[in-house]
Design a protein around this motif. Structure first.
Motif, PDB file in Angstrom:
ATOM      1  N   ALA A   1      17.468 -16.882 -53.368  1.00  0.00           N
ATOM      2  CA  ALA A   1      16.680 -18.059 -53.010  1.00  0.00           C
ATOM      3  C   ALA A   1      16.363 -18.109 -51.522  1.00  0.00           C
ATOM      4  O   ALA A   1      15.407 -18.780 -51.106  1.00  0.00           O
ATOM      5  N   ALA A   2      17.149 -17.394 -50.717  1.00  0.00           N
ATOM      6  CA  ALA A   2      17.007 -17.460 -49.259  1.00  0.00           C
ATOM      7  C   ALA A   2      16.026 -16.437 -48.701  1.00  0.00           C
ATOM      8  O   ALA A   2      15.653 -16.515 -47.528  1.00  0.00           O
ATOM      9  N   ILE A   3      15.602 -15.476 -49.520  1.00  0.00           N
ATOM     10  CA  ILE A   3      14.761 -14.383 -49.019  1.00  0.00           C
ATOM     11  C   ILE A   3      13.529 -14.192 -49.896  1.00  0.00           C
ATOM     12  O   ILE A   3      13.468 -14.680 -51.023  1.00  0.00           O
ATOM     13  N   ASP A   4      12.569 -13.481 -49.360  1.00  0.00           N
ATOM     14  CA  ASP A   4      11.362 -13.130 -50.103  1.00  0.00           C
ATOM     15  C   ASP A   4      11.198 -11.618 -50.093  1.00  0.00           C
ATOM     16  O   ASP A   4      10.145 -11.090 -49.741  1.00  0.00           O
ATOM     17  N   LEU A   5      12.287 -10.940 -50.455  1.00  0.00           N
ATOM     18  CA  LEU A   5      12.322  -9.475 -50.466  1.00  0.00           C
ATOM     19  C   LEU A   5      13.037  -9.014 -51.734  1.00  0.00           C
ATOM     20  O   LEU A   5      13.814  -9.778 -52.327  1.00  0.00           O
ATOM     21  N   PRO A   6      12.812  -7.773 -52.151  1.00  0.00           N
ATOM     22  CA  PRO A   6      13.559  -7.248 -53.288  1.00  0.00           C
ATOM     23  C   PRO A   6      15.059  -7.273 -52.986  1.00  0.00           C
ATOM     24  O   PRO A   6      15.482  -6.963 -51.876  1.00  0.00           O
ATOM     25  N   LEU A   7      15.840  -7.642 -53.991  1.00  0.00           N
ATOM     26  CA  LEU A   7      17.293  -7.737 -53.837  1.00  0.00           C
ATOM     27  C   LEU A   7      17.987  -6.820 -54.838  1.00  0.00           C
ATOM     28  O   LEU A   7      17.723  -6.880 -56.039  1.00  0.00           O
ATOM     29  N   THR A   8      18.863  -5.962 -54.323  1.00  0.00           N
ATOM     30  CA  THR A   8      19.690  -5.138 -55.191  1.00  0.00           C
ATOM     31  C   THR A   8      21.150  -5.476 -54.928  1.00  0.00           C
ATOM     32  O   THR A   8      21.548  -5.704 -53.777  1.00  0.00           O
ATOM     33  N   VAL A   9      21.938  -5.537 -55.985  1.00  0.00           N
ATOM     34  CA  VAL A   9      23.305  -6.061 -55.921  1.00  0.00           C
ATOM     35  C   VAL A   9      24.307  -4.977 -56.293  1.00  0.00           C
ATOM     36  O   VAL A   9      24.100  -4.233 -57.256  1.00  0.00           O
ATOM     37  N   ASP A  10      25.395  -4.908 -55.543  1.00  0.00           N
ATOM     38  CA  ASP A  10      26.484  -4.003 -55.903  1.00  0.00           C
ATOM     39  C   ASP A  10      27.210  -4.613 -57.100  1.00  0.00           C
ATOM     40  O   ASP A  10      27.937  -5.593 -56.971  1.00  0.00           O
ATOM     41  N   PHE A  11      26.998  -4.024 -58.259  1.00  0.00           N
ATOM     42  CA  PHE A  11      27.500  -4.514 -59.538  1.00  0.00           C
ATOM     43  C   PHE A  11      28.853  -3.879 -59.885  1.00  0.00           C
ATOM     44  O   PHE A  11      29.399  -4.149 -60.961  1.00  0.00           O
ATOM     45  N   GLU A  12      29.368  -3.060 -58.978  1.00  0.00           N
ATOM     46  CA  GLU A  12      30.598  -2.297 -59.211  1.00  0.00           C
ATOM     47  C   GLU A  12      30.517  -1.589 -60.570  1.00  0.00           C
ATOM     48  O   GLU A  12      29.587  -0.844 -60.822  1.00  0.00           O
ATOM     49  N   ALA A  13      31.458  -1.856 -61.497  1.00  0.00           N
ATOM     50  CA  ALA A  13      31.405  -1.227 -62.819  1.00  0.00           C
ATOM     51  C   ALA A  13      30.933  -2.211 -63.882  1.00  0.00           C
ATOM     52  O   ALA A  13      31.189  -2.022 -65.071  1.00  0.00           O
ATOM     53  N   GLY A  14      30.247  -3.258 -63.448  1.00  0.00           N
ATOM     54  CA  GLY A  14      29.643  -4.187 -64.384  1.00  0.00           C
ATOM     55  C   GLY A  14      30.523  -5.334 -64.829  1.00  0.00           C
ATOM     56  O   GLY A  14      30.122  -6.129 -65.693  1.00  0.00           O
ATOM     57  N   PHE A  15      31.748  -5.419 -64.279  1.00  0.00           N
ATOM     58  CA  PHE A  15      32.668  -6.500 -64.640  1.00  0.00           C
ATOM     59  C   PHE A  15      32.856  -6.567 -66.156  1.00  0.00           C
ATOM     60  O   PHE A  15      32.999  -7.650 -66.731  1.00  0.00           O
ATOM     61  N   ALA A  16      32.845  -5.404 -66.806  1.00  0.00           N
ATOM     62  CA  ALA A  16      32.927  -5.367 -68.265  1.00  0.00           C
ATOM     63  C   ALA A  16      33.502  -4.041 -68.727  1.00  0.00           C
ATOM     64  O   ALA A  16      33.176  -2.986 -68.179  1.00  0.00           O
ATOM     65  N   GLY A  17      34.323  -4.123 -69.774  1.00  0.00           N
ATOM     66  CA  GLY A  17      34.855  -2.917 -70.360  1.00  0.00           C
ATOM     67  C   GLY A  17      34.035  -2.426 -71.533  1.00  0.00           C
ATOM     68  O   GLY A  17      33.791  -1.227 -71.670  1.00  0.00           O
TER      69      GLY A  17
END
Length: 249
Positions: A72-88
């Protein structure tokens, strides 16, 4: 909102996409103001800013709240470090991927290390998990910890056998739908160039002390350069030093 194909176009061979990793909405705005083409979180940075350790220690819902604030704070593409997806399992991973895509993030880092365990996930299993994220509409930056684990152990990760193993994983991850292949820990220019030549896909490296310049990395074929937790660590060290100075006045 930037879509996956538009974000993919930022990964050009002539000029690497430089991602100076951030941790909250304020740092995202600062990096955007500096002229960034895209914004990327770092897992250790974002978790640490919220008082958690790295390695999926931050609750997933709290991660989503922070990502929404950043988006919400930016007007640029955002990519997120999802690690291992927080899921087994696959179903939980699919749900989490859709939830992440719903925050406004266009892409994610997705790693193959076994969080809470040892070693790397089986190549085919990891490829199947990457396909789930791709189907959720995310631009997947498939990270292999092939080099990072030895580096953390104090060993030299710049080894021919590890390059061979990484290329095999990169081929499988690309087939599964990964848009970029992330090789943090590798710093040898010749070996980086070898991976770039072997894989017909964008290659992401993490800036480490002593590496060649970003321009030189681009000449090797690198399409994306990440700064990882470095900016957050440097900022926390600066604040601590300035606070100590203030308390001694």
């Amino acid at each position: 909102m930037t879509n996956k194909s538009e974000f993919a176009q930022l990964h050009r061979g002539d000029a690497p996409l430089v991602l100076y990793n951030i941790w909250d909405a304020g740092s995202a705005r600062a990096v955007a103001k500096a002229g960034a083409a895209a914004i990327a979180t770092g897992s250790q940075s974002l978790a640490g800013a919220q008082g958690f350790a790295d390695g999926e220690e931050i609750p997933f819902e709290q991660l989503l709240v922070t990502v929404r604030q950043i988006a919400a704070a930016i007007d640029l593409p955002l990519t997120v470090d999802f690690e291992a997806g927080f899921a087994g399992d696959a179903d939980m991973l699919a749900n989490n991927a859709l939830a992440l895509a719903g925050t406004g993030a266009v892409g994610c880092n997705f790693e193959d290390q076994l969080i809470g365990g040892e070693g790397l996930r089986d190549v085919q299993e990891q490829a199947e998990r990457i396909a789930i994220l791709d189907q959720a509409g995310l631009f997947v930056n498939a990270r292999t910890d092939t080099f990072l684990d030895p580096l953390k152990a104090g060993e030299d990760p710049n080894r021919a056998d590890l390059v061979k193993a990484a290329i095999a994983r990169g081929l499988a991850y690309k087939e599964a739908g990964a848009g970029c292949f992330f090789i943090p820990g590798l710093s040898n220019p010749d070996m980086i160039a070898q991976i770039c030549r072997a894989l017909a896909m964008p290659i992401n490296v993490m800036r480490l002390p002593g590496m060649v310049s970003n321009t030189q990395l681009g000449a090797l074929g690198v399409a994306r350069i990440s700064y990882g937790p470095g900016p957050w660590r440097d900022e926390m060290a600066r604040i601590e030093a300035e606070a100590q100075a203030a308390f001694s006045l």
